[in-house]
Scaffold this motif. Sequence first.
Motif, PDB file in Angstrom:
ATOM      1  N   SER A 134      60.729 -89.897 -25.177  1.00 23.20           N
ATOM      2  CA  SER A 134      61.848 -88.971 -25.347  1.00 23.20           C
ATOM      3  C   SER A 134      62.234 -88.840 -26.817  1.00 23.20           C
ATOM      4  N   VAL A 135      62.236 -89.956 -27.547  1.00 24.86           N
ATOM      5  CA  VAL A 135      62.546 -89.904 -28.976  1.00 24.86           C
ATOM      6  C   VAL A 135      61.407 -89.234 -29.729  1.00 24.86           C
ATOM      7  N   PHE A 136      60.185 -89.565 -29.369  1.00 21.33           N
ATOM      8  CA  PHE A 136      59.031 -88.981 -30.052  1.00 21.33           C
ATOM      9  C   PHE A 136      59.035 -87.459 -29.935  1.00 21.33           C
ATOM     10  N   ARG A 137      59.410 -86.958 -28.780  1.00 21.38           N
ATOM     11  CA  ARG A 137      59.398 -85.503 -28.575  1.00 21.38           C
ATOM     12  C   ARG A 137      60.400 -84.790 -29.472  1.00 21.38           C
ATOM     13  N   ARG A 138      61.459 -85.482 -29.879  1.00 26.45           N
ATOM     14  CA  ARG A 138      62.422 -84.864 -30.801  1.00 26.45           C
ATOM     15  C   ARG A 138      61.848 -84.732 -32.207  1.00 26.45           C
ATOM     16  N   TYR A 139      60.842 -85.517 -32.505  1.00 28.18           N
ATOM     17  CA  TYR A 139      60.177 -85.425 -33.807  1.00 28.18           C
ATOM     18  C   TYR A 139      58.997 -84.463 -33.762  1.00 28.18           C
ATOM     19  N   ALA A 140      58.209 -84.566 -32.701  1.00 23.46           N
ATOM     20  CA  ALA A 140      56.961 -83.808 -32.612  1.00 23.46           C
ATOM     21  C   ALA A 140      57.211 -82.426 -32.016  1.00 23.46           C
ATOM     22  N   ILE A 141      58.048 -81.634 -32.680  1.00 22.27           N
ATOM     23  CA  ILE A 141      58.339 -80.287 -32.204  1.00 22.27           C
ATOM     24  C   ILE A 141      57.092 -79.430 -32.385  1.00 22.27           C
ATOM     25  N   VAL A 142      56.693 -78.758 -31.328  1.00 22.54           N
ATOM     26  CA  VAL A 142      55.491 -77.916 -31.379  1.00 22.54           C
ATOM     27  C   VAL A 142      55.799 -76.684 -32.212  1.00 22.54           C
ATOM     28  N   ASP A 143      54.987 -76.426 -33.228  1.00 23.96           N
ATOM     29  CA  ASP A 143      55.235 -75.266 -34.078  1.00 23.96           C
ATOM     30  C   ASP A 143      54.525 -74.019 -33.547  1.00 23.96           C
ATOM     31  N   GLU A 144      54.812 -72.891 -34.179  1.00 19.43           N
ATOM     32  CA  GLU A 144      54.269 -71.622 -33.703  1.00 19.43           C
ATOM     33  C   GLU A 144      52.746 -71.586 -33.761  1.00 19.43           C
ATOM     34  N   GLY A 145      52.178 -72.273 -34.766  1.00 14.19           N
ATOM     35  CA  GLY A 145      50.723 -72.260 -34.894  1.00 14.19           C
ATOM     36  C   GLY A 145      50.037 -72.926 -33.717  1.00 14.19           C
ATOM     37  N   VAL A 146      50.621 -74.012 -33.227  1.00 14.30           N
ATOM     38  CA  VAL A 146      50.046 -74.703 -32.075  1.00 14.30           C
ATOM     39  C   VAL A 146      50.126 -73.817 -30.839  1.00 14.30           C
ATOM     40  N   VAL A 147      51.260 -73.155 -30.655  1.00 10.73           N
ATOM     41  CA  VAL A 147      51.415 -72.252 -29.509  1.00 10.73           C
ATOM     42  C   VAL A 147      50.406 -71.109 -29.597  1.00 10.73           C
ATOM     43  N   GLU A 148      50.239 -70.564 -30.782  1.00  9.55           N
ATOM     44  CA  GLU A 148      49.284 -69.470 -30.960  1.00  9.55           C
ATOM     45  C   GLU A 148      47.866 -69.919 -30.625  1.00  9.55           C
ATOM     46  N   ASP A 149      47.487 -71.103 -31.104  1.00 11.70           N
ATOM     47  CA  ASP A 149      46.150 -71.629 -30.805  1.00 11.70           C
ATOM     48  C   ASP A 149      45.967 -71.837 -29.311  1.00 11.70           C
ATOM     49  N   ALA A 150      47.011 -72.339 -28.650  1.00  9.86           N
ATOM     50  CA  ALA A 150      46.915 -72.580 -27.215  1.00  9.86           C
ATOM     51  C   ALA A 150      46.727 -71.274 -26.452  1.00  9.86           C
ATOM     52  N   LEU A 151      47.478 -70.248 -26.810  1.00  5.52           N
ATOM     53  CA  LEU A 151      47.352 -68.958 -26.130  1.00  5.52           C
ATOM     54  C   LEU A 151      45.988 -68.329 -26.387  1.00  5.52           C
ATOM     55  N   ARG A 152      45.466 -68.532 -27.566  1.00  2.00           N
ATOM     56  CA  ARG A 152      44.132 -67.994 -27.890  1.00  2.00           C
ATOM     57  C   ARG A 152      43.071 -68.666 -27.022  1.00  2.00           C
ATOM     58  N   LYS A 153      43.200 -69.987 -26.843  1.00  2.00           N
ATOM     59  CA  LYS A 153      42.242 -70.700 -26.007  1.00  2.00           C
ATOM     60  C   LYS A 153      42.324 -70.256 -24.551  1.00  2.00           C
ATOM     61  N   ILE A 154      43.565 -70.034 -24.064  1.00  2.00           N
ATOM     62  CA  ILE A 154      43.755 -69.581 -22.676  1.00  2.00           C
ATOM     63  C   ILE A 154      43.133 -68.196 -22.494  1.00  2.00           C
ATOM     64  N   SER A 155      43.354 -67.324 -23.486  1.00  2.00           N
ATOM     65  CA  SER A 155      42.796 -65.975 -23.408  1.00  2.00           C
ATOM     66  C   SER A 155      41.278 -66.008 -23.401  1.00  2.00           C
ATOM     67  N   ALA A 156      40.697 -66.846 -24.277  1.00  2.00           N
ATOM     68  CA  ALA A 156      39.230 -66.948 -24.348  1.00  2.00           C
ATOM     69  C   ALA A 156      38.668 -67.494 -23.035  1.00  2.00           C
ATOM     70  N   TYR A 157      39.355 -68.423 -22.415  1.00  2.00           N
ATOM     71  CA  TYR A 157      38.903 -68.983 -21.152  1.00  2.00           C
ATOM     72  C   TYR A 157      38.887 -67.916 -20.044  1.00  2.00           C
ATOM     73  N   ARG A 158      39.963 -67.108 -20.016  1.00  2.00           N
ATOM     74  CA  ARG A 158      40.066 -66.103 -18.968  1.00  2.00           C
ATOM     75  C   ARG A 158      39.052 -64.980 -19.141  1.00  2.00           C
ATOM     76  N   GLU A 159      38.727 -64.726 -20.390  1.00  2.00           N
ATOM     77  CA  GLU A 159      37.758 -63.671 -20.635  1.00  2.00           C
ATOM     78  C   GLU A 159      36.318 -64.124 -20.437  1.00  2.00           C
ATOM     79  N   GLY A 160      36.213 -65.421 -20.112  1.00  2.00           N
ATOM     80  CA  GLY A 160      34.885 -65.951 -19.781  1.00  2.00           C
ATOM     81  C   GLY A 160      34.029 -66.275 -20.951  1.00  2.00           C
TER      82      GLY A 160
END
Length: 333
Positions: A307-333
Amino acid sequence: MGTSGSLCANGRGQHAADPKKTDSSARARHPTVRSLRAKVIQITGGTVVEKEQRLLIDDLVPLLERHYRISGLRSWRKAACHLSRLTAQIGALDVATMAPSDIESYKDVRLAAGVSRGTVNQELGLLRSAINLARKQRVIAEAPEVTLFPPAPPRRGFLHAHEAARLLFSIESQDSDVADAVRLLWGLGWRSSEVIGLTWDEADAKGGSITLSPERSKTKDPRTVKLHGELRDLLIKRWNMRAGPWVFHRKGKPIKDFRGVWLRACKVCSKSGLLVHDLRRSFARHALRAGVPQPIIMQIAGWKTESVFRRYAIVDEGVVEDALRKISAYREG
């Protein structure tokens, strides 16, 4: 980032005495747990108590001090400073008849004095701990709930690698010894006190390792890290510069405070408001992005709970963008 001396502000432009120096006199002034219990307010069915039986907020301070002492908590000095501000305002209040409005009034007074909500929460949190302790020890039967401000959102002070390099360059131009300490803070994500207080009893330059003793660890757990690359070179450099027990020193004297150096460097780098502790947040984010497993990150930097660690390790926009790109690539086969 260093000590503030033996005095602490009490919120009224004055200072409270060093708690270590006043412990004996405080114990002489305040009743013991047994005598407190003898004057416990007999609250049964809302019975009004006599004046001489009143238990004041001031009377709860030695209970909390004793709890810190027997529990081995090392933060009593800081807690005593917070309590001195609180008791200066409401120490004479009767615990049993204290109303929620008294707590709200205290909040208003402190905010009007320019104190942050976080600081007010720390002060009232100690009051709540003292009251709960008194209940547990049957010193009091009941007391009003002490409500705090909602917690502030996690800080978002972070540094990218190029920003850190510029900051370190500015610090190096002012104080090379402080710059070395900041390099280790950046490299390990440790707390400032853990690095500044590092001694050669804890560091092995030849083996390239550091073992933080449980006495100096906030979590009370020993922590060992094996250094490599620039951090190992840094440890060897400090070994060759040794002049006493401290790894980081100024001509043999321990570094106690480098706030001035830090603030000037932040101003030069247009990073005003950045805290030394933000290096710890940066470490958490960068380690996650590098693919280091969370348990390992927590072990290196000394986070004990997720719980304390999560207050430090805030996910930034770049990580979210990379994650969405990977999801999109997976769906597109």
